[in-house]
Scaffold this motif. Structure first.
Motif, PDB file in Angstrom:
ATOM      1  N   GLY A   5     -56.565  11.761  -2.627  1.00 11.57           N
ATOM      2  CA  GLY A   5     -55.941  10.655  -1.913  1.00 11.57           C
ATOM      3  C   GLY A   5     -56.304  10.662  -0.449  1.00 11.57           C
ATOM      4  N   ARG A  65     -55.941   5.793  -9.220  1.00 10.61           N
ATOM      5  CA  ARG A  65     -55.147   6.253 -10.354  1.00 10.61           C
ATOM      6  C   ARG A  65     -53.697   5.801 -10.207  1.00 10.61           C
ATOM      7  N   ARG A  70     -50.998   7.041 -11.687  1.00  6.15           N
ATOM      8  CA  ARG A  70     -49.950   8.071 -11.720  1.00  6.15           C
ATOM      9  C   ARG A  70     -49.678   8.712 -10.372  1.00  6.15           C
ATOM     10  N   ASP A  71     -50.706   8.832  -9.524  1.00 12.33           N
ATOM     11  CA  ASP A  71     -50.486   9.506  -8.240  1.00 12.33           C
ATOM     12  C   ASP A  71     -51.134   8.799  -7.052  1.00 12.33           C
ATOM     13  N   ALA A  97     -54.166   8.642  -6.251  1.00 10.06           N
ATOM     14  CA  ALA A  97     -55.425   9.258  -5.818  1.00 10.06           C
ATOM     15  C   ALA A  97     -56.605   8.381  -6.252  1.00 10.06           C
TER      16      ALA A  97
END
Length: 377
Positions: free
Chosen positions: A86, A117, A119-120, A122
């Protein structure tokens, strides 16, 4: 922003339509009221939005290229090829404030070089981004574009001919100057990195059967001849270019080197095939004419000429070669991106026959023409 534009006419329609019809069509396309009408009709709405997006992409083209330049200069793609990350994690190593880096990463994802992404948050490298890293010479060309972009800072003055493009000084050989060691080294590095893909595309189409001795004229550091040697090691090969260029060429020991300038007179004889790989579009019409005369004189009867370079679409303008390469060669001050038809006419006028144009899989890389010298030697 509001949708803009109308779907463009089918390819070739506007040129073949009667002038009155084309004029009415253009008036409709320019009418904001008609654009609003199309935006309300479900079938037309998708077409209008698609055309509007394409027009907006044209407008934002420079910003897209600068995003790519920043990704290359900061080696973001290389870092994300190792592992997703990230903005916060990359900010320190890259020396870019995290909020500003987030904008760059988001833009890279919008260009489908990266993906974000869910989910996070990044960013990871996409297949397109990985392919970019795998194309020989592409990063070098992107870095080099700073010179061209500087020359286009005032586009009106550029096209009016009121600027002194720095690009012409980057290629000192074009203007006939000897250039120094540093200039030759910069030229040679860029050629070495960018010519590998051209050589690959040329040899993918070019049959080498029947050739005993190939001389590559203006072959730089020998990228094309290295590729030929790898594919057909039995061929006798010769590199002809400026003395300081051939001296720095990384070539197999059995490849001959001849230093000289095709501007100074005759070309060496003895080869039954001569290649001009990305040479002619660097030069003005008079230089090209003289070089083709010299090639014809140097070849024996039945000898082959191999011409490979990006070419204009001519009567059917090409979206890559008639934009990028045509402007690039204009900035060089002496170069010109010619169409295949122009090249073929030049060859025919000099007595070449059996002129063959190969279907270009990637015209933005190169287009290939071969011809045979007729008559007695």
């Amino acid at each position: 922003m509001a949708d803009i534009g109308l779907p463009a006419p089918a390819s070739g329609m506007e040129g073949g339509a009667r002038p009155a019809f084309a004029s009415r069509l253009n008036r409709l396309a320019a009418s904001r009221g008609f654009q609003r009408f199309c935006a309300r009709v479900p079938v037309l709405r998708r077409l209008v939005r698609a055309e509007g997006a394409e027009l907006f992409d044209i407008m934002q083209g420079f910003v897209r290229s600068q995003v790519l330049m920043a990704l290359v200069e900061l080696r973001v793609l290389h870092r994300l090829a190792e592992a997703p990350a990230g903005a916060e994690a990359l900010a320190g190593p890259l020396g870019v404030p995290a909020p500003r880096l987030q904008v760059l990463l988001q833009a890279g994802a919008a260009l489908r070089l990266l993906r974000r992404r869910r989910r996070d948050g990044a960013f990871a490298l996409t297949t397109r981004g990985a392919a970019f890293l795998g194309v020989p010479g592409l990063e070098a060309m992107v870095r080099h574009h700073g010179v061209l972009y500087g020359d286009l800072a005032d586009p009106r003055a550029f096209f009016e001919g009121r600027t002194d493009p720095a690009l012409a000084r980057f290629w000192p050989y074009v203007l006939g100057g000897e250039g120094g060691a540093d200039q030759a080294a910069r030229y040679s590095r860029l050629m070495a990195e960018s010519q590998a893909l051209v050589a690959e595309e040329t040899l993918r189409q070019l049959p080498l059967a029947g050739i005993a001795h190939l001389m590559d004229v203006g072959g730089g550091t020998g990228a094309f001849l290295r590729a030929v040697h790898a594919q057909a090691p039995q061929l006798k090969l010769t590199l002809f270019d400026l003395p300081q260029v051939v001296a720095a060429a990384a070539l197999p020991a059995d490849v001959a080197r001849i230093g000289g300038s095709f501007r100074d007179g005759d070309l060496p004889r003895g080869a039954d095939a001569i290649s001009l790989i990305r040479v002619l579009y660097d030069h003005d019409d008079a230089t090209v004419a003289a070089l083709l005369d010299a090639v014809h004189a140097a070849l024996p009867a039945g000898g082959r000429l191999i011409l490979s370079e990006p070419m204009s679409g001519g009567a059917r303008p090409d979206p890559q070669t008639d934009v990028y390469f045509a402007v690039y060669t204009l900035a060089m001050k002496t170069g010109r991106t010619r169409s295949a038809a122009e090249h073929e006419a030049q060859l025919q006028a000099r007595g070449f026959s059996r002129i063959k144009r190969y279907a270009a899989a990637r015209p933005y890389v190169t287009t290939l023409i071969s011809a045979v010298r007729g008559g007695s030697a």
